[in-house]
Design a protein around this motif. Structure first.
Motif, mmCIF file in Angstrom:
data_model
loop_
_atom_site.group_PDB
_atom_site.id
_atom_site.type_symbol
_atom_site.label_atom_id
_atom_site.label_comp_id
_atom_site.label_asym_id
_atom_site.label_seq_id
_atom_site.Cartn_x
_atom_site.Cartn_y
_atom_site.Cartn_z
ATOM 1 N N GLY B 37 5.761 1.888 5.400
ATOM 2 C CA GLY B 37 6.333 1.406 4.154
ATOM 3 C C GLY B 37 7.810 1.110 4.274
ATOM 4 N N PRO B 38 8.465 0.562 3.273
ATOM 5 C CA PRO B 38 7.889 0.194 1.976
ATOM 6 C C PRO B 38 6.977 -1.026 2.027
ATOM 7 C CG PRO B 38 10.205 -0.389 2.065
ATOM 8 C CD PRO B 38 9.921 0.366 3.304
ATOM 9 N N ALA B 39 6.993 -1.780 3.120
ATOM 10 C CA ALA B 39 6.127 -2.952 3.189
ATOM 11 C C ALA B 39 4.860 -2.595 3.957
ATOM 12 C CB ALA B 39 6.854 -4.118 3.849
ATOM 13 N N HIS B 40 4.117 -1.644 3.450
ATOM 14 C CA HIS B 40 2.866 -1.232 4.085
ATOM 15 C C HIS B 40 1.772 -1.365 3.034
ATOM 16 C CE1 HIS B 40 -0.236 1.522 5.523
ATOM 17 N NE2 HIS B 40 0.270 1.404 6.721
ATOM 18 N N PRO B 41 0.613 -1.901 3.407
ATOM 19 C CA PRO B 41 -0.375 -2.214 2.367
ATOM 20 C C PRO B 41 -0.811 -1.010 1.534
ATOM 21 C CG PRO B 41 -1.272 -2.468 4.578
ATOM 22 C CD PRO B 41 0.189 -2.370 4.719
ATOM 23 N N ALA B 42 -0.784 0.194 2.101
ATOM 24 C CA ALA B 42 -1.273 1.338 1.342
ATOM 25 C C ALA B 42 -0.157 2.076 0.620
ATOM 26 C CB ALA B 42 -1.998 2.304 2.268
ATOM 27 N N MET B 43 1.087 1.638 0.783
ATOM 28 C CA MET B 43 2.196 2.360 0.152
ATOM 29 C C MET B 43 2.478 1.809 -1.242
ATOM 30 S SD MET B 43 3.119 4.787 2.028
ATOM 31 C CE MET B 43 1.639 5.076 2.981
ATOM 32 N N HIS B 44 1.604 0.946 -1.720
ATOM 33 C CA HIS B 44 1.724 0.363 -3.053
ATOM 34 C C HIS B 44 3.083 -0.313 -3.226
ATOM 35 C CE1 HIS B 44 -1.549 3.314 -4.620
ATOM 36 N NE2 HIS B 44 -1.758 2.904 -3.403
ATOM 37 N N GLY B 45 3.681 -0.694 -2.112
ATOM 38 C CA GLY B 45 4.853 -1.532 -2.155
ATOM 39 C C GLY B 45 6.190 -0.859 -2.299
#
Lengths: 362, 466
Positions: B37-45
């Protein structure tokens, strides 16, 4: 000589055309089937002159998009390996289908044409060998991207594919013991026999446990949910995190081709390949005695249709599994492979051997 | 990709181990840092988790929040009291009505206003609908992150039925701004009860399907069971509330502990877990959906009727007065059923609905539009409430009001200095505490477990970062 070569060329083109087209269509099937399962409409926007054709143009639109996208190689990545990896993944997936027979021998004008690209006498070993090569593409992609997510994906893939290869091989051994041959065309032909006069002697009938093991391992080999740890798009995004454009498309396409191949092998080894129950070279011989005679060409067409139907059925089954189950965790996949599937496949070999010996003694 | 921790003051759990001296011919091992993250698909953005890995095992984790900070509390001090209502929508944007309720009730407490009974029932009912939408989103999203995409879309479909209801009542799907200080924006629309019952039945059916797909699914249980465990002691130490706390077996629900609105009249069970793992959290949420359905049904049965009969002047007629009129056989003379014209505003916001859904305290609630356009007193009243420098002016004091949000105790602490703007608004969001404890729940699990654990925490960025 030239005619022979031409016949071979036609067969190669036929098989490649079949595999590529089915794989291309599977991208559409996957979208539409998941849409049906999930109360959606699915992809239906791509159109040519206003014709949408229930979304069938989407694979073409996807292809155009991927070809025209920027081809990105991450700085710090290994340029050569990064470029090689998609090909290394694509190629083995494609050539595996070469030894799968899609019909019995075709007799045209005194010529005998086996409906199979090559008829190796060690066909099953070729399948396993080519299947084993597919791990290179994934590992190289993970390693050469200089990305930790890709690396994790590549490591997971190497561990998973190698582990399940063992089960894959051992589960087929049971079938080989029953049919006493490694040649796929021969295995197919022997599956046309009848047990007790009315049960087709398909691989799944004589080796049900082996089929379950094989199918589980094959799904794992094709890296689809529930075995898609190398990809896990919501966890580690996958070994192709750093790929874009057509290179990424090749990975995706290789996955679909592997789906077709898995379906083809499952059909060929366990579901009689091109066999239709009670259909022999001269027509149907039903167990209750009636005989329906058919011309040679009709028999061949029925056989090919039967093979295609079974392959499509397995493709459908793989899609259904994909859209029903959640995915395993990496260590759970390993545990399943080594602690449950491997001992079971060894037990299957033992049990098969005991039964064969007992039958011989009788 | 962070090769080394990027900040100096990292917690101990991120201190990298180095095995081997790195001498000639000796391999040197080092833990891997993975930046999720923060740009990770499961981190809700909107959150970053820096994990230290040995292979795939998480040895340490550092959760970094604040990517969605937009100064909610400070913004509340700038505008008037009612102007904070749209901001509260954006706290937990999956169940915005509960936020409206919490804030409005805190200010009402300052005033000492009691809202009409029908208004309280409406708020209870709408809060429970919001709770269901929130739980559906949470479970669906975490199922999707485990690869069960179909369950996600089933649950989103169920949520859609409820959003349709919400849209009918409030006029909006997501940013509803439905609550008001001293009431609600509008009464329930015609035929709401029937539609609500149908929607609840549909939701129940879909929940049954999802139970079939997940609850007994061996793969799902293996992924969720004994993952992301937190003990009751640690949960209490971190001030957990809501399903996260109840999954550990601690029985605390604001709706039972400090009943507000009409929850004390409702018959419902507070489901409790035992292990405090992801699977228990899943089960607690699934059961809470069912209990919320029960509360909604009870609300529909008990809710006092709205104004259906009105006299010639458009004034609502109370039941007692109707009886009295009937005794004198005058009922048919000056009584008739009013067909309400659909105004360009939301259905249910007209004058005749006004008194049953809003307080009659003119210090807090805007008069109905019809009166504003008709008489000078209401026009002045309206002006006083909306003009800058005037507005709603609660007496000096402070008030804390907690409501049971979908994630846990959602509290608003409002301080008034007697002016038209709050002196201070403090929001106690439940997610903040969960994220503080997240690293404890992650350590020892695997990389793949980060995703379901993070999903079951149900972090909502708007509420977390405020």
């Amino acid at each position: 000589m030239i005619v022979e070569a031409l016949i071979h060329l036609v067969k190669v083109l036929l098989v490649i055309g079949f595999v590529m087209n089915v794989a291309g269509l599977l991208t559409w099937v996957e979208r539409k089937q998941s849409a049906v399962m999930q109360d959606r409409i699915g992809a239906n926007r791509a159109d040519i002159f206003g014709f949408r054709l229930i979304g069938l143009f989407h694979p073409i639109a996807d292809g155009l998009k991927m070809i025209t996208k920027e081809d990105f190689i991450p700085p710090g990545g290994n340029r050569f390996l990064h470029t090689m990896a998609p090909f290394a993944a694509f190629f083995p997936a494609l050539i595996a289908f070469a030894i799968i027979p899609f019909g019995d021998v075709l007799r045209v004008g005194g010529r005998i044409i086996p409906l199979q690209v090559v008829d190796f006498n060690v066909g099953v070993l070729y399948l396993l060998a080519v299947g084993g090569m597919s791990v290179y593409g994934v590992v190289l992609a993970g390693w050469s991207s200089n990305n930790k997510y890709s690396l994790l994906g590549g490591l997971r893939a190497s561990a998973q594919l190698i582990s399940y290869e063992i089960t894959l091989g051992l589960s087929i051994i049971g079938v080989l013991m029953v049919f006493q041959t490694l040649q796929l065309s021969e295995i197919n032909r022997l599956q046309g026999e009848l047990l007790f006069g009315f049960i087709p002697k398909w691989g799944v009938v004589v080796q049900p446990l082996a089929f379950l093991l094989f199918f589980t391992a094959a799904v794992a080999e094709s890296r689809r949910i529930p075995f898609d740890q190398p990809e896990s798009e919501s966890e580690i995004i996958g070994y192709f995190t750093e790929y874009s454009g057509m290179k990424w498309g090749m990975f995706m396409f290789a996955d679909f081709i592997e789906t077709v191949t898995v379906a083809g092998v499952a059909t060929s080894v366990f579901f009689g390949g091109w066999q239709v129950p009670y259909l022999f070279a001269d027509g149907f011989h039903f167990p209750w005695g009636s005989i329906v005679a058919l011309p040679h060409l009709a028999v061949i067409l029925l056989q090919v249709a039967s093979f295609v139907f079974k392959v499509l059925f397995f493709c459908w089954l793989l899609m259904t599994i994909r859209w029903t189950l959640p995915r395993f965790r990496y260590d759970q996949v390993m545990r399943l492979g080594w602690k449950y599937l491997l001992p079971l496949s060894l037990f299957n070999i033992l049990a098969t051997g005991v039964v064969i010996l007992a039958l011989q003694a009788l | 990709m962070a090769e080394e921790p990027q900040t100096e003051e990292h917690v101990d759990s991120l201190a990298s181990r180095v095995v081997g001296e790195g001498e000639e011919g000796e391999l040197q091992f080092r833990d891997m840092f993975l930046n999720m993250g923060p740009a990770h698909p499961a981190m809700h953005g909107i959150v970053r988790i820096l994990v230290r890995l040995d292979g795939e095992t998480v040895l340490g984790a550092d959760v970094e929040i604040g990517y969605l900070h937009r100064a909610f509390e400070k913004s509340c001090e700038v505008g008037g009291y009612n102007q904070a209502i749209p901001y509260t929508d954006r706290l937990n944007y999956v169940s915005p009505i509960i936020n409206n309720v919490g804030y409005a009730m805190a200010v009402e407490k300052l005033f000492g206003i009691t809202t009409p009974e029908r208004c309280q029932y409406i708020l209870t009912l709408m809060s429970e609908i919001s709770r269901i939408t929130d739980h559906l989103t949470c479970i669906g999203a975490s199922a999707m992150e485990l690869g069960a995409f179909t369950v996600f879309l089933y649950m989103i479909e169920a949520r859609e039925f409820l959003y349709d209801l919400v849209e009918e009542v409030t006029g909006a799907r997501l940013t509803v701004s439905y609550g008001r200080i001293g009431g609600v924006k509008a009464d329930l629309p015609d035929g709401f009860e029937q539609e609500c019952r149908e929607a609840i039945e549909r939701v129940r059916k879909i929940i049954g399907e999802c139970h079939g797909l997940l609850t007994k699914n061996r793969i799902f249980i293996d992924r969720m069971r004994d993952v992301g465990v937190i003990s009751p002691e640690r949960a209490l130490a971190y001030a957990f509330t809501g399903p996260m706390l109840r999954s550990t077996g601690v029985n605390y629900d604001v709706r039972k502990a400090q009943p507000y609105l009409v929850y004390d009249r409702m018959d419902f069970i507070v489901p409790l877990g035992t292990n405090g793992d992801n699977y228990d959290r899943y089960l607690v949420r699934m059961e809470e959906i069912e209990q919320s359905c029960r509360i909604i049904e009870q609300c529909l049965e008990q809710i006092p009727p709205g104004p259906i009969f009105a006299d010639l002047t458009g004034e609502p007629i109370e039941t007692e007065r109707m009886l009295e009129l009937a005794k004198h056989k005058e009922s048919f003379k000056d009584l008739y059923e009013v067909k309400v014209d659909i105004a360009p505003t939301l259905q249910g916001s007209e004058r005749i609905f006004h008194d049953v859904v809003a307080t009659d305290d003119r210090r807090a609630f805007l008069p109905p539009k019809e009166e504003v356009y008709e008489n000078i007193e209401s026009l002045m009243n309206h002006f006083k409430l909306v003009m800058f420098g005037h507005g709603i002016e609660p007496p000096k004091g402070e008030a804390y009001q907690a409501v049971e949000g979908a994630n846990g105790e959602l509290g608003f602490y409002v301080v008034s200095d007697g002016s038209g703007q709050p002196y201070r608004v403090r929001c106690r969001g439940p997610c903040f505490n969960f994220l503080a404890a997240l690293h404890e729940m992650l350590i020892g699990d695997m990389v793949a477990d980060v995703v379901p654990t993070f999903g079951s925490v149900n972090m909502i960025g708007g509420e977390l970062d405020r």
